[in-house]
Design a protein around this motif. Structure first.
Motif, PDB file in Angstrom:
ATOM      1  N   ILE A  90       0.866  -1.250  -0.027  1.00 40.35           N
ATOM      2  CA  ILE A  90      -0.054  -0.025  -0.218  1.00 40.35           C
ATOM      3  C   ILE A  90       0.804   1.319  -0.132  1.00 40.35           C
ATOM      4  O   ILE A  90       0.447   2.177  -0.717  1.00 40.35           O
ATOM      5  CB  ILE A  90      -0.911  -0.032   1.228  1.00 40.35           C
ATOM      6  CG1 ILE A  90      -1.905  -1.290   0.887  1.00 40.35           C
ATOM      7  CG2 ILE A  90      -1.711   1.267   1.413  1.00 40.35           C
ATOM      8  CD1 ILE A  90      -2.917  -1.394   2.217  1.00 40.35           C
ATOM      9  N   PHE A 120       0.558   4.155  -2.600  1.00 35.95           N
ATOM     10  CA  PHE A 120       0.443   5.443  -2.299  1.00 35.95           C
ATOM     11  C   PHE A 120       1.590   6.625  -2.906  1.00 35.95           C
ATOM     12  O   PHE A 120       1.347   7.752  -3.521  1.00 35.95           O
ATOM     13  CB  PHE A 120       0.318   5.767  -0.866  1.00 35.95           C
ATOM     14  CG  PHE A 120      -0.888   5.761  -0.356  1.00 35.95           C
ATOM     15  CD1 PHE A 120      -1.960   6.529  -0.670  1.00 35.95           C
ATOM     16  CD2 PHE A 120      -1.408   4.749   0.485  1.00 35.95           C
ATOM     17  CE1 PHE A 120      -3.343   6.397  -0.327  1.00 35.95           C
ATOM     18  CE2 PHE A 120      -2.544   4.600   1.203  1.00 35.95           C
ATOM     19  CZ  PHE A 120      -3.653   5.553   0.796  1.00 35.95           C
ATOM     20  N   SER A 130      -4.834   6.764  -5.367  1.00 33.51           N
ATOM     21  CA  SER A 130      -5.815   7.240  -4.372  1.00 33.51           C
ATOM     22  C   SER A 130      -6.167   6.106  -3.413  1.00 33.51           C
ATOM     23  O   SER A 130      -5.992   5.210  -3.813  1.00 33.51           O
ATOM     24  CB  SER A 130      -6.990   8.046  -4.861  1.00 33.51           C
ATOM     25  OG  SER A 130      -7.976   7.002  -5.629  1.00 33.51           O
ATOM     26  N   THR A 131      -6.928   6.655  -2.323  1.00 30.90           N
ATOM     27  CA  THR A 131      -7.303   5.530  -1.475  1.00 30.90           C
ATOM     28  C   THR A 131      -8.191   4.540  -2.088  1.00 30.90           C
ATOM     29  O   THR A 131      -8.328   3.176  -1.886  1.00 30.90           O
ATOM     30  CB  THR A 131      -7.932   6.015  -0.098  1.00 30.90           C
ATOM     31  OG1 THR A 131      -6.881   7.040   0.369  1.00 30.90           O
ATOM     32  CG2 THR A 131      -8.322   5.123   0.794  1.00 30.90           C
ATOM     33  N   ARG A 132      -9.109   5.087  -2.800  1.00 31.73           N
ATOM     34  CA  ARG A 132     -10.159   4.218  -3.579  1.00 31.73           C
ATOM     35  C   ARG A 132      -9.574   3.480  -4.648  1.00 31.73           C
ATOM     36  O   ARG A 132      -9.988   2.155  -4.807  1.00 31.73           O
ATOM     37  CB  ARG A 132     -11.120   4.988  -4.236  1.00 31.73           C
ATOM     38  CG  ARG A 132     -12.468   4.302  -4.892  1.00 31.73           C
ATOM     39  CD  ARG A 132     -13.534   5.110  -5.331  1.00 31.73           C
ATOM     40  NE  ARG A 132     -14.216   5.760  -4.012  1.00 31.73           N
ATOM     41  CZ  ARG A 132     -15.098   5.130  -3.274  1.00 31.73           C
ATOM     42  NH1 ARG A 132     -15.244   3.546  -3.441  1.00 31.73           N
ATOM     43  NH2 ARG A 132     -15.584   5.663  -2.292  1.00 31.73           N
ATOM     44  N   GLY A 180      -7.847   0.541  -2.922  1.00 34.91           N
ATOM     45  CA  GLY A 180      -9.134  -0.434  -2.405  1.00 34.91           C
ATOM     46  C   GLY A 180      -9.459  -1.034  -3.638  1.00 34.91           C
ATOM     47  O   GLY A 180      -9.560  -2.549  -3.505  1.00 34.91           O
ATOM     48  N   VAL A 233     -12.339   0.842   1.299  1.00 36.69           N
ATOM     49  CA  VAL A 233     -11.535   2.253   1.481  1.00 36.69           C
ATOM     50  C   VAL A 233     -11.352   2.344   3.027  1.00 36.69           C
ATOM     51  O   VAL A 233     -10.197   2.774   3.293  1.00 36.69           O
ATOM     52  CB  VAL A 233     -12.462   3.219   1.187  1.00 36.69           C
ATOM     53  CG1 VAL A 233     -12.004   4.731   1.732  1.00 36.69           C
ATOM     54  CG2 VAL A 233     -12.769   3.451  -0.310  1.00 36.69           C
ATOM     55  N   VAL A 278      -7.988   0.481   3.688  1.00 31.87           N
ATOM     56  CA  VAL A 278      -6.789   1.108   3.180  1.00 31.87           C
ATOM     57  C   VAL A 278      -6.332   2.432   3.897  1.00 31.87           C
ATOM     58  O   VAL A 278      -5.428   2.479   4.443  1.00 31.87           O
ATOM     59  CB  VAL A 278      -7.179   1.757   2.112  1.00 31.87           C
ATOM     60  CG1 VAL A 278      -6.141   2.737   1.167  1.00 31.87           C
ATOM     61  CG2 VAL A 278      -7.547   0.626   0.633  1.00 31.87           C
ATOM     62  N   GLY A 279      -7.538   3.056   4.536  1.00 29.32           N
ATOM     63  CA  GLY A 279      -7.172   4.318   5.539  1.00 29.32           C
ATOM     64  C   GLY A 279      -6.505   3.736   6.756  1.00 29.32           C
ATOM     65  O   GLY A 279      -5.670   4.443   7.236  1.00 29.32           O
ATOM     66  N   LYS A 300      -3.069   2.729   6.053  1.00 29.03           N
ATOM     67  CA  LYS A 300      -2.278   4.169   5.666  1.00 29.03           C
ATOM     68  C   LYS A 300      -1.853   4.876   7.141  1.00 29.03           C
ATOM     69  O   LYS A 300      -0.613   5.229   7.149  1.00 29.03           O
ATOM     70  CB  LYS A 300      -3.097   4.906   4.687  1.00 29.03           C
ATOM     71  CG  LYS A 300      -2.398   6.431   4.723  1.00 29.03           C
ATOM     72  CD  LYS A 300      -3.349   7.388   3.724  1.00 29.03           C
ATOM     73  CE  LYS A 300      -2.630   8.612   3.648  1.00 29.03           C
ATOM     74  NZ  LYS A 300      -3.410   9.532   3.066  1.00 29.03           N
ATOM     75  N   ASN A 341       0.686  12.289   2.529  1.00 26.24           N
ATOM     76  CA  ASN A 341       0.948  11.616   0.973  1.00 26.24           C
ATOM     77  C   ASN A 341       2.142  12.220   0.373  1.00 26.24           C
ATOM     78  O   ASN A 341       3.004  11.422  -0.060  1.00 26.24           O
ATOM     79  CB  ASN A 341      -0.227  11.839   0.107  1.00 26.24           C
ATOM     80  CG  ASN A 341      -1.424  10.691   0.442  1.00 26.24           C
ATOM     81  OD1 ASN A 341      -1.395  10.379   1.497  1.00 26.24           O
ATOM     82  ND2 ASN A 341      -2.314  10.534  -0.686  1.00 26.24           N
TER      83      ASN A 341
END
Length: 215
Positions: free
Chosen positions: A159, A163, A168-170, A173, A180, A183-184, A187, A199
Motif C-alpha cells: 500500500i 500511495f 488514491s485510497t479508492r 482499495g 476504503v 486502506v485508510g 495508511k 501523502n
C-alpha cells in the motif's frame, strides 16, 4: 597555467599561513583572501578563482550558506571546506551544499595540495578522517531506514508503494479488493511507523530511499 585559489577564513593568521604554505607549490597561486562568507562571494565574482578554500564557522555568512549560493551562481567553481569541525552535521551540511572537498585544519601540506589538484580536475576529495565520518553516517542512516521500513507488514509495504506512485485510497482499495476504510487504517499505521504525516511525505520518503523511481 597555475590553479587560481581564493582563501576564505575569519582568522587572518590562518589565511596568511595557508597563503605562505601554498607559495611553494609551482602550479598553485593564491589570488585573494576573504574574511567571511559574503566577502568570499564578492571576491569570487571579482577574481574568478578556480578553487575556493573556505572555513565553515564565520561571521556575516557561514561557509555552508556561501557554498550553496556560489554553487548556484558559479557551478564550475570548485569548493573545498577547510575546517576545524569534524562533526557529522558540518560535514553533511557542506557536502549537501555542493562542496567538492572537505579537509580538517590539521591536514598536511600534501593533503591540501592534493585536494586542490583533485577538485580542480573534477574529482571529489575527502581526507581519511572525513571519509570515515561520511561512511559511518551513510551506514547508520541506511540502517535506520531499513529498520523503519522493515517494520511494515507486506500488505503495508504494498500500500505504501501504491500511495507513493500516486494512487488514491479508492484506487488502492479497488486494486487490492479491500475496503476504503481498510486502506485508510493501513495508511495510518504506515504514517505512524515511518513517522510521516501526509501523502507528500510518503512520496518524498520513497524517492529519497530509492523505493520508487521517477519516470
Amino acid at each position: 597555467m597555475k590553479i587560481k585559489v581564493l582563501i576564505a577564513d575569519d582568522h587572518q593568521l590562518f589565511r596568511e599561513g595557508l597563503m605562505n604554505l601554498l607559495q611553494s607549490a609551482e602550479d598553485i597561486e593564491v589570488i585573494a583572501q576573504a574574511e567571511n562568507g559574503q566577502d568570499a562571494i564578492d571576491k569570487v565574482m571579482h577574481y574568478k578563482p578556480d578553487v575556493l578554500l573556505i572555513d565553515i564557522a564565520m561571521s556575516v555568512m557561514n561557509g555552508i550558506e556561501a557554498t550553496k549560493r556560489l554553487k548556484k551562481e558559479v557551478p564550475e567553481l570548485k569548493i573545498v571546506a577547510v575546517s576545524m569541525h569534524s562533526d557529522k552535521q558540518y560535514v553533511k551540511g557542506m557536502l549537501e551544499a555542493g562542496a567538492d572537498g572537505y579537509l580538517l585544519k590539521n591536514c598536511t601540506y600534501r593533503q591540501l595540495t592534493d585536494a586542490i589538484h583533485s577538485t580542480y580536475d573534477g574529482k571529489k576529495f575527502l581526507s581519511e578522517d572525513i571519509t570515515e565520518i561520511v561512511i559511518d553516517g551513510y551506514l547508520h542512516s541506511s540502517q535506520i531506514v531499513s529498520d523503519k521500513f522493515s517494520q511494515l507488514s507486506e500488505r503495508e509495504k504494498e500500500i505504501f508503494i501504491l500511495f507513493a506512485e500516486g494512487e488514491s485510497t479508492r484506487e488502492i482499495g479497488d486494486k487490492l479488493f479491500i475496503s476504503v476504510k481498510t486502506v485508510g487504517t493501513h495508511k495510518q499505521n504506515i504514517l505512524e511507523k515511518l513517522e510521516l504525516k501526509t501523502n507528500s511525505d510518503i512520496v518524498k520518503y520513497a524517492l529519497k530511499h530509492g523505493l520508487i523511481q521517477l519516470d
